[in-house]
Design a protein around this motif. Structure first.
Motif, PDB file in Angstrom:
ATOM      1  N   ILE A  57       0.838  -1.204   0.000  1.00 17.50           N
ATOM      2  CA  ILE A  57       0.000   0.000   0.000  1.00 17.50           C
ATOM      3  C   ILE A  57       0.873   1.255   0.000  1.00 17.50           C
ATOM      4  CG2 ILE A  57      -1.555   1.357   1.471  1.00 17.50           C
ATOM      5  CD1 ILE A  57      -2.879  -1.352   2.239  1.00 17.50           C
ATOM      6  N   ARG A  58       2.054   1.138   0.561  1.00 16.27           N
ATOM      7  CA  ARG A  58       2.956   2.282   0.664  1.00 16.27           C
ATOM      8  C   ARG A  58       3.957   2.355  -0.490  1.00 16.27           C
ATOM      9  NH1 ARG A  58       0.566   0.822   4.951  1.00 16.27           N
ATOM     10  NH2 ARG A  58       0.042   2.304   6.586  1.00 16.27           N
ATOM     11  N   GLY A  59       3.711   1.567  -1.546  1.00 12.39           N
ATOM     12  CA  GLY A  59       4.486   1.683  -2.769  1.00 12.39           C
ATOM     13  C   GLY A  59       5.783   0.909  -2.810  1.00 12.39           C
ATOM     14  N   VAL A  60       5.991   0.003  -1.870  1.00 16.06           N
ATOM     15  CA  VAL A  60       7.209  -0.808  -1.877  1.00 16.06           C
ATOM     16  C   VAL A  60       6.955  -2.014  -2.778  1.00 16.06           C
ATOM     17  CG1 VAL A  60       8.801  -2.148  -0.454  1.00 16.06           C
ATOM     18  CG2 VAL A  60       7.745  -0.082   0.484  1.00 16.06           C
ATOM     19  N   ASP A  61       7.890  -2.277  -3.704  1.00 12.97           N
ATOM     20  CA  ASP A  61       7.667  -3.431  -4.587  1.00 12.97           C
ATOM     21  C   ASP A  61       7.823  -4.738  -3.799  1.00 12.97           C
ATOM     22  OD1 ASP A  61      10.319  -4.750  -4.962  1.00 12.97           O
ATOM     23  OD2 ASP A  61      10.879  -2.924  -5.991  1.00 12.97           O
ATOM     24  N   GLU A  62       7.315  -5.811  -4.378  1.00  9.56           N
ATOM     25  CA  GLU A  62       7.200  -7.079  -3.647  1.00  9.56           C
ATOM     26  C   GLU A  62       8.540  -7.616  -3.146  1.00  9.56           C
ATOM     27  OE1 GLU A  62       5.079 -11.449  -3.988  1.00  9.56           O
ATOM     28  OE2 GLU A  62       5.080 -10.148  -5.736  1.00  9.56           O
ATOM     29  N   GLU A  63       9.569  -7.576  -3.973  1.00 12.42           N
ATOM     30  CA  GLU A  63      10.872  -8.112  -3.554  1.00 12.42           C
ATOM     31  C   GLU A  63      11.472  -7.277  -2.415  1.00 12.42           C
ATOM     32  OE1 GLU A  63      12.215 -11.075  -4.309  1.00 12.42           O
ATOM     33  OE2 GLU A  63      10.296 -11.329  -5.331  1.00 12.42           O
ATOM     34  N   GLU A  64      11.371  -5.961  -2.519  1.00 12.32           N
ATOM     35  CA  GLU A  64      11.865  -5.106  -1.438  1.00 12.32           C
ATOM     36  C   GLU A  64      11.046  -5.342  -0.176  1.00 12.32           C
ATOM     37  OE1 GLU A  64      11.593  -1.276  -3.385  1.00 12.32           O
ATOM     38  OE2 GLU A  64      13.773  -1.199  -3.572  1.00 12.32           O
ATOM     39  N   ALA A  65       9.729  -5.531  -0.335  1.00 15.58           N
ATOM     40  CA  ALA A  65       8.861  -5.787   0.813  1.00 15.58           C
ATOM     41  C   ALA A  65       9.268  -7.085   1.504  1.00 15.58           C
ATOM     42  CB  ALA A  65       7.399  -5.851   0.377  1.00 15.58           C
ATOM     43  N   LYS A  66       9.546  -8.120   0.740  1.00 20.02           N
ATOM     44  CA  LYS A  66       9.972  -9.394   1.337  1.00 20.02           C
ATOM     45  C   LYS A  66      11.280  -9.223   2.106  1.00 20.02           C
ATOM     46  CE  LYS A  66       7.665 -12.483  -1.903  1.00 20.02           C
ATOM     47  NZ  LYS A  66       7.843 -13.462  -3.000  1.00 20.02           N
ATOM     48  N   ASP A  67      12.198  -8.444   1.551  1.00 19.20           N
ATOM     49  CA  ASP A  67      13.459  -8.180   2.255  1.00 19.20           C
ATOM     50  C   ASP A  67      13.204  -7.432   3.565  1.00 19.20           C
ATOM     51  OD1 ASP A  67      14.878  -9.414   0.215  1.00 19.20           O
ATOM     52  OD2 ASP A  67      15.473  -7.520  -0.739  1.00 19.20           O
ATOM     53  N   LEU A  68      12.338  -6.429   3.506  1.00 16.63           N
ATOM     54  CA  LEU A  68      12.015  -5.669   4.716  1.00 16.63           C
ATOM     55  C   LEU A  68      11.347  -6.565   5.752  1.00 16.63           C
ATOM     56  CD1 LEU A  68      10.703  -2.338   3.166  1.00 16.63           C
ATOM     57  CD2 LEU A  68      12.778  -2.647   4.516  1.00 16.63           C
ATOM     58  N   ILE A  69      10.436  -7.410   5.308  1.00 22.16           N
ATOM     59  CA  ILE A  69       9.734  -8.300   6.240  1.00 22.16           C
ATOM     60  C   ILE A  69      10.713  -9.254   6.904  1.00 22.16           C
ATOM     61  CG2 ILE A  69       8.036 -10.169   6.389  1.00 22.16           C
ATOM     62  CD1 ILE A  69       6.524  -8.640   4.097  1.00 22.16           C
ATOM     63  N   GLN A  70      11.634  -9.810   6.136  1.00 22.28           N
ATOM     64  CA  GLN A  70      12.638 -10.688   6.718  1.00 22.28           C
ATOM     65  C   GLN A  70      13.441  -9.942   7.782  1.00 22.28           C
ATOM     66  OE1 GLN A  70      15.245 -12.528   3.867  1.00 22.28           O
ATOM     67  NE2 GLN A  70      16.578 -13.364   5.428  1.00 22.28           N
ATOM     68  N   GLU A  71      13.827  -8.720   7.461  1.00 20.90           N
ATOM     69  CA  GLU A  71      14.580  -7.893   8.406  1.00 20.90           C
ATOM     70  C   GLU A  71      13.768  -7.640   9.680  1.00 20.90           C
ATOM     71  OE1 GLU A  71      15.810  -3.222   8.502  1.00 20.90           O
ATOM     72  OE2 GLU A  71      16.132  -4.300   6.607  1.00 20.90           O
ATOM     73  N   VAL A  72      12.488  -7.333   9.523  1.00 18.68           N
ATOM     74  CA  VAL A  72      11.623  -7.043  10.670  1.00 18.68           C
ATOM     75  C   VAL A  72      11.462  -8.282  11.544  1.00 18.68           C
ATOM     76  CG1 VAL A  72       9.278  -6.429  11.370  1.00 18.68           C
ATOM     77  CG2 VAL A  72      10.430  -5.133   9.569  1.00 18.68           C
ATOM     78  N   PHE A  73      11.208  -9.427  10.922  1.00 22.19           N
ATOM     79  CA  PHE A  73      11.066 -10.656  11.714  1.00 22.19           C
ATOM     80  C   PHE A  73      12.349 -10.959  12.470  1.00 22.19           C
ATOM     81  CE2 PHE A  73       7.290 -11.924   9.134  1.00 22.19           C
ATOM     82  CZ  PHE A  73       6.447 -12.221  10.197  1.00 22.19           C
ATOM     83  N   LEU A  74      13.493 -10.781  11.842  1.00 22.05           N
ATOM     84  CA  LEU A  74      14.756 -11.032  12.542  1.00 22.05           C
ATOM     85  C   LEU A  74      14.918 -10.102  13.739  1.00 22.05           C
ATOM     86  CD1 LEU A  74      17.207 -11.658   9.569  1.00 22.05           C
ATOM     87  CD2 LEU A  74      16.490 -13.299  11.301  1.00 22.05           C
ATOM     88  N   ILE A  95       5.648  -1.585  14.865  1.00 18.72           N
ATOM     89  CA  ILE A  95       6.615  -0.509  15.124  1.00 18.72           C
ATOM     90  C   ILE A  95       7.923  -0.818  14.402  1.00 18.72           C
ATOM     91  CG2 ILE A  95       8.081   0.532  16.906  1.00 18.72           C
ATOM     92  CD1 ILE A  95       5.591   0.327  18.788  1.00 18.72           C
ATOM     93  N   ALA A  96       8.384  -2.059  14.516  1.00 15.74           N
ATOM     94  CA  ALA A  96       9.612  -2.453  13.809  1.00 15.74           C
ATOM     95  C   ALA A  96       9.417  -2.348  12.300  1.00 15.74           C
ATOM     96  CB  ALA A  96      10.014  -3.873  14.204  1.00 15.74           C
ATOM     97  N   GLY A  97       8.232  -2.724  11.822  1.00 21.29           N
ATOM     98  CA  GLY A  97       7.924  -2.635  10.396  1.00 21.29           C
ATOM     99  C   GLY A  97       7.900  -1.207   9.899  1.00 21.29           C
ATOM    100  N   ARG A  98       7.293  -0.336  10.685  1.00 24.18           N
ATOM    101  CA  ARG A  98       7.251   1.086  10.320  1.00 24.18           C
ATOM    102  C   ARG A  98       8.659   1.677  10.313  1.00 24.18           C
ATOM    103  NH1 ARG A  98       5.211   4.314  14.851  1.00 24.18           N
ATOM    104  NH2 ARG A  98       7.393   4.124  15.335  1.00 24.18           N
ATOM    105  N   ASN A  99       9.457   1.345  11.321  1.00 28.23           N
ATOM    106  CA  ASN A  99      10.828   1.853  11.376  1.00 28.23           C
ATOM    107  C   ASN A  99      11.647   1.356  10.190  1.00 28.23           C
ATOM    108  OD1 ASN A  99      10.196   3.171  13.730  1.00 28.23           O
ATOM    109  ND2 ASN A  99      11.142   1.654  15.067  1.00 28.23           N
ATOM    110  N   ALA A 100      11.453   0.104   9.808  1.00 26.28           N
ATOM    111  CA  ALA A 100      12.152  -0.435   8.640  1.00 26.28           C
ATOM    112  C   ALA A 100      11.732   0.311   7.376  1.00 26.28           C
ATOM    113  CB  ALA A 100      11.893  -1.929   8.498  1.00 26.28           C
TER     114      ALA A 100
END
Length: 142
Positions: A57-74, A95-100
């Motif tokens: 929804i915030r304009g991040v493409d799918e591959e970048e989103a997956k990278d961010l999600i992996q980072e957030v989960f870690l 909060i971690a997701g927003r910060n990422a």
């Protein structure tokens, strides 16, 4: 964006009806890696698609989103032991997701700024080359 889940069926524990906070406690209480993975998997499966949508929804493409999600989960999983008893997992996760996302946007803006500066330098060089050629053309006329 595609749906993605992890599938671990490695434990006799049924935690599918646990609250997020109870799953976190389950992870912290168990030393067995299979049990820990069961808890991690449950949280991952619950939040992955929500996070994909959040970034999409915030304009991040799918591959970048997956990278961010992996980072957030870690980040979140590595700090589970620092959660307070009354702390909500979903709050910490978002909060971690927003910060990422903020870090991602800052990084993109810096890259775009560098690219603009680089393009400005190139356009200045080309302008000077054109100006030099124009001046030389004027000299030949005299």
């Amino acid at each position: 964006f595609s749906n993605q889940t992890m599938d671990f069926q490695v434990s006799n524990n049924d935690i599918s009806n646990y609250s997020d906070e109870k799953v976190v406690q389950f992870i912290l209480d168990h030393k067995n890696i299979e049990d820990k993975n069961l808890g991690y998997t449950q949280l991952y499966n619950k939040y992955f698609n929500k996070a994909i949508n959040f970034y999409g929804i915030r304009g991040v493409d799918e591959e970048e989103a997956k990278d961010l999600i992996q980072e957030v989960f870690l980040i979140v999983f590595n700090k589970l032991d620092k959660f307070h008893e009354n702390s909500k997992f979903n709050s910490r996760f978002y909060i971690a997701g927003r910060n990422a996302l903020v870090d991602h946007i800052r990084k993109k803006n810096k890259e775009n700024l560098k690219l603009k500066k680089s393009n400005m330098k190139l356009s200045t060089i080309f302008s000077l080359i054109n100006l030099k050629g124009h001046i030389e053309g004027i000299r030949h006329k005299f």
